[in-house]
Design a protein around this motif. Structure first.
Motif, PDB file in Angstrom:
ATOM      1  N   UNK A  86      -5.036   1.725 -10.559  1.00 37.71           N
ATOM      2  CA  UNK A  86      -5.373   1.626  -9.140  1.00 37.71           C
ATOM      3  C   UNK A  86      -4.190   1.008  -8.398  1.00 37.71           C
ATOM      4  N   UNK A  87      -4.124   1.299  -7.099  1.00 43.91           N
ATOM      5  CA  UNK A  87      -2.964   0.917  -6.298  1.00 43.91           C
ATOM      6  C   UNK A  87      -3.398   0.227  -5.012  1.00 43.91           C
ATOM      7  N   UNK A  88      -2.769  -0.919  -4.710  1.00 40.58           N
ATOM      8  CA  UNK A  88      -3.009  -1.635  -3.465  1.00 40.58           C
ATOM      9  C   UNK A  88      -1.669  -1.713  -2.741  1.00 40.58           C
ATOM     10  N   UNK A  89      -1.606  -1.233  -1.493  1.00 39.38           N
ATOM     11  CA  UNK A  89      -0.333  -1.247  -0.758  1.00 39.38           C
ATOM     12  C   UNK A  89       0.168  -2.671  -0.505  1.00 39.38           C
ATOM     13  N   UNK A  90       1.473  -2.842  -0.595  1.00 41.57           N
ATOM     14  CA  UNK A  90       2.100  -4.129  -0.275  1.00 41.57           C
ATOM     15  C   UNK A  90       2.243  -4.240   1.246  1.00 41.57           C
ATOM     16  N   UNK A  91       2.400  -5.457   1.718  1.00 42.27           N
ATOM     17  CA  UNK A  91       2.464  -5.705   3.161  1.00 42.27           C
ATOM     18  C   UNK A  91       3.830  -5.367   3.770  1.00 42.27           C
ATOM     19  N   UNK A  92       4.886  -5.366   2.975  1.00 45.36           N
ATOM     20  CA  UNK A  92       6.244  -5.230   3.520  1.00 45.36           C
ATOM     21  C   UNK A  92       6.815  -3.805   3.411  1.00 45.36           C
ATOM     22  N   UNK A  93       6.007  -2.799   3.588  1.00 51.16           N
ATOM     23  CA  UNK A  93       6.451  -1.405   3.501  1.00 51.16           C
ATOM     24  C   UNK A  93       7.178  -1.036   4.796  1.00 51.16           C
ATOM     25  N   UNK A  94       8.381  -0.467   4.664  1.00 53.28           N
ATOM     26  CA  UNK A  94       9.153   0.003   5.820  1.00 53.28           C
ATOM     27  C   UNK A  94       8.495   1.282   6.345  1.00 53.28           C
ATOM     28  N   UNK A  95       7.968   1.274   7.570  1.00 50.60           N
ATOM     29  CA  UNK A  95       7.237   2.439   8.073  1.00 50.60           C
ATOM     30  C   UNK A  95       8.102   3.679   8.289  1.00 50.60           C
ATOM     31  N   UNK A  96       9.434   3.524   8.352  1.00 56.41           N
ATOM     32  CA  UNK A  96      10.332   4.654   8.635  1.00 56.41           C
ATOM     33  C   UNK A  96      10.982   5.237   7.384  1.00 56.41           C
ATOM     34  N   UNK A  97      10.896   4.534   6.299  1.00 55.23           N
ATOM     35  CA  UNK A  97      11.515   4.992   5.047  1.00 55.23           C
ATOM     36  C   UNK A  97      10.603   5.991   4.335  1.00 55.23           C
ATOM     37  N   UNK A  98      11.206   6.976   3.637  1.00 54.21           N
ATOM     38  CA  UNK A  98      10.445   7.899   2.800  1.00 54.21           C
ATOM     39  C   UNK A  98      10.557   7.395   1.360  1.00 54.21           C
ATOM     40  N   UNK A  99       9.411   7.141   0.747  1.00 56.82           N
ATOM     41  CA  UNK A  99       9.341   6.621  -0.618  1.00 56.82           C
ATOM     42  C   UNK A  99       8.983   7.751  -1.585  1.00 56.82           C
ATOM     43  N   UNK A 100       9.612   7.733  -2.742  1.00 53.79           N
ATOM     44  CA  UNK A 100       9.290   8.698  -3.796  1.00 53.79           C
ATOM     45  C   UNK A 100       8.295   8.037  -4.741  1.00 53.79           C
ATOM     46  N   UNK A 101       7.041   8.455  -4.651  1.00 54.14           N
ATOM     47  CA  UNK A 101       5.978   7.839  -5.443  1.00 54.14           C
ATOM     48  C   UNK A 101       5.672   8.691  -6.673  1.00 54.14           C
ATOM     49  N   UNK A 102       6.638   8.787  -7.554  1.00 54.40           N
ATOM     50  CA  UNK A 102       6.511   9.614  -8.748  1.00 54.40           C
ATOM     51  C   UNK A 102       5.875   8.888  -9.915  1.00 54.40           C
ATOM     52  N   UNK A 103       5.096   9.671 -10.691  1.00 59.86           N
ATOM     53  CA  UNK A 103       4.399   9.163 -11.873  1.00 59.86           C
ATOM     54  C   UNK A 103       4.536  10.195 -12.986  1.00 59.86           C
ATOM     55  N   UNK A 104       4.728   9.722 -14.211  1.00 57.92           N
ATOM     56  CA  UNK A 104       4.617  10.598 -15.382  1.00 57.92           C
ATOM     57  C   UNK A 104       3.997   9.788 -16.505  1.00 57.92           C
ATOM     58  N   UNK A 134       6.754   5.799   4.916  1.00 58.71           N
ATOM     59  CA  UNK A 134       6.213   4.447   4.862  1.00 58.71           C
ATOM     60  C   UNK A 134       4.963   4.229   5.683  1.00 58.71           C
ATOM     61  N   UNK A 135       4.873   4.849   6.867  1.00 59.44           N
ATOM     62  CA  UNK A 135       3.685   4.643   7.693  1.00 59.44           C
ATOM     63  C   UNK A 135       2.450   5.349   7.135  1.00 59.44           C
ATOM     64  N   UNK A 136       2.615   6.181   6.089  1.00 57.97           N
ATOM     65  CA  UNK A 136       1.496   6.887   5.457  1.00 57.97           C
ATOM     66  C   UNK A 136       1.200   6.395   4.030  1.00 57.97           C
ATOM     67  N   UNK A 137       2.009   5.459   3.537  1.00 57.81           N
ATOM     68  CA  UNK A 137       1.869   4.987   2.156  1.00 57.81           C
ATOM     69  C   UNK A 137       0.490   4.371   1.909  1.00 57.81           C
ATOM     70  N   UNK A 138       0.034   3.509   2.803  1.00 56.33           N
ATOM     71  CA  UNK A 138      -1.266   2.856   2.604  1.00 56.33           C
ATOM     72  C   UNK A 138      -2.381   3.894   2.505  1.00 56.33           C
ATOM     73  N   UNK A 139      -2.356   4.895   3.363  1.00 54.89           N
ATOM     74  CA  UNK A 139      -3.368   5.965   3.323  1.00 54.89           C
ATOM     75  C   UNK A 139      -3.301   6.725   1.999  1.00 54.89           C
ATOM     76  N   UNK A 140      -2.085   7.044   1.559  1.00 59.65           N
ATOM     77  CA  UNK A 140      -1.899   7.763   0.298  1.00 59.65           C
ATOM     78  C   UNK A 140      -2.419   6.946  -0.889  1.00 59.65           C
ATOM     79  N   UNK A 141      -2.065   5.671  -0.933  1.00 59.28           N
ATOM     80  CA  UNK A 141      -2.426   4.837  -2.085  1.00 59.28           C
ATOM     81  C   UNK A 141      -3.926   4.586  -2.189  1.00 59.28           C
TER      82      UNK A 141
END
Length: 175
Positions: A86-104, A134-141
């Motif tokens: 399970x994933x809980x978003x951190x508070x310090x996410x840059x809303x303008x950065x694109x994050x690569x949320x890869x898993x294997x 970044x502004x969509x990370x919390x929704x995704x997680x």
């Protein structure tokens, strides 16, 4: 004389087979779960592994490194085991950065009858590379979770388990 010796040896051999068949079969199970997260995933989320052991016990671990694995052992059948992340978003996410949320990852399950492999099944997850702004990370997680679970039935065969119906110690919290 040789015929008599041959018959004696055969008779001894048959006696050993009868003794061996009276012993009950012993069963064991082994589950190996491995997962790797891209560095960005650890940067934007607190990750928790919810571990369901073959004996029915549960535990939790915070994931602090990119790659982690578990070896879960059972000593009877049927059983089930696996890991839910399970994933809980951190508070310090840059809303303008694109994050690569890869898993294997992988899950491998074996059942052993009298110390010999009786049944085996393995599955891979990913590699997944999900670019998320970044502004969509919390929704995704909050929508995302990864579950890797298998079971061994009463006949000793490794089977797939519906992760939506398997509790993993959360008592329906994610429903």
């Amino acid at each position: 004389m040789l015929a008599t010796i041959g018959l004696s040896l055969s008779a001894c051999g048959e006696g050993n087979n009868n003794d061996k068949s009276e012993e009950p079969d012993t069963w064991a199970t082994s589950y190996v779960v491995s997962i790797t997260f891209k560095p960005d995933f650890l940067e934007v989320a607190e990750i928790t592994a919810h571990i369901a052991n073959p004996d029915g016990s549960f535990s939790e671990e915070k994931i602090l490194t990119q790659s982690t694995s578990w070896s879960l052992k059972g000593n009877k059948i049927p059983d089930k085991a696996g890991v839910l992340f399970t994933f809980v978003p951190r508070a310090d996410i840059d809303p303008y950065r694109v994050y690569n949320l890869g898993i294997s990852g992988t899950i491998k399950c074996s059942s052993y009858k009298n110390s010999d492999v009786f049944s085996y099944l393995g599955t891979s997850v990913g590699p997944d590379n999900m670019p998320v702004k970044g502004d969509r990370v919390a929704e995704y997680l909050t929508k995302e979770r990864v579950t890797m679970v298998y079971g061994v039935n009463a006949e000793g065969t490794v089977v797939e388990v519906n992760s939506k119906t398997f509790d993993l110690g959360l008592n329906g919290v994610l429903e």
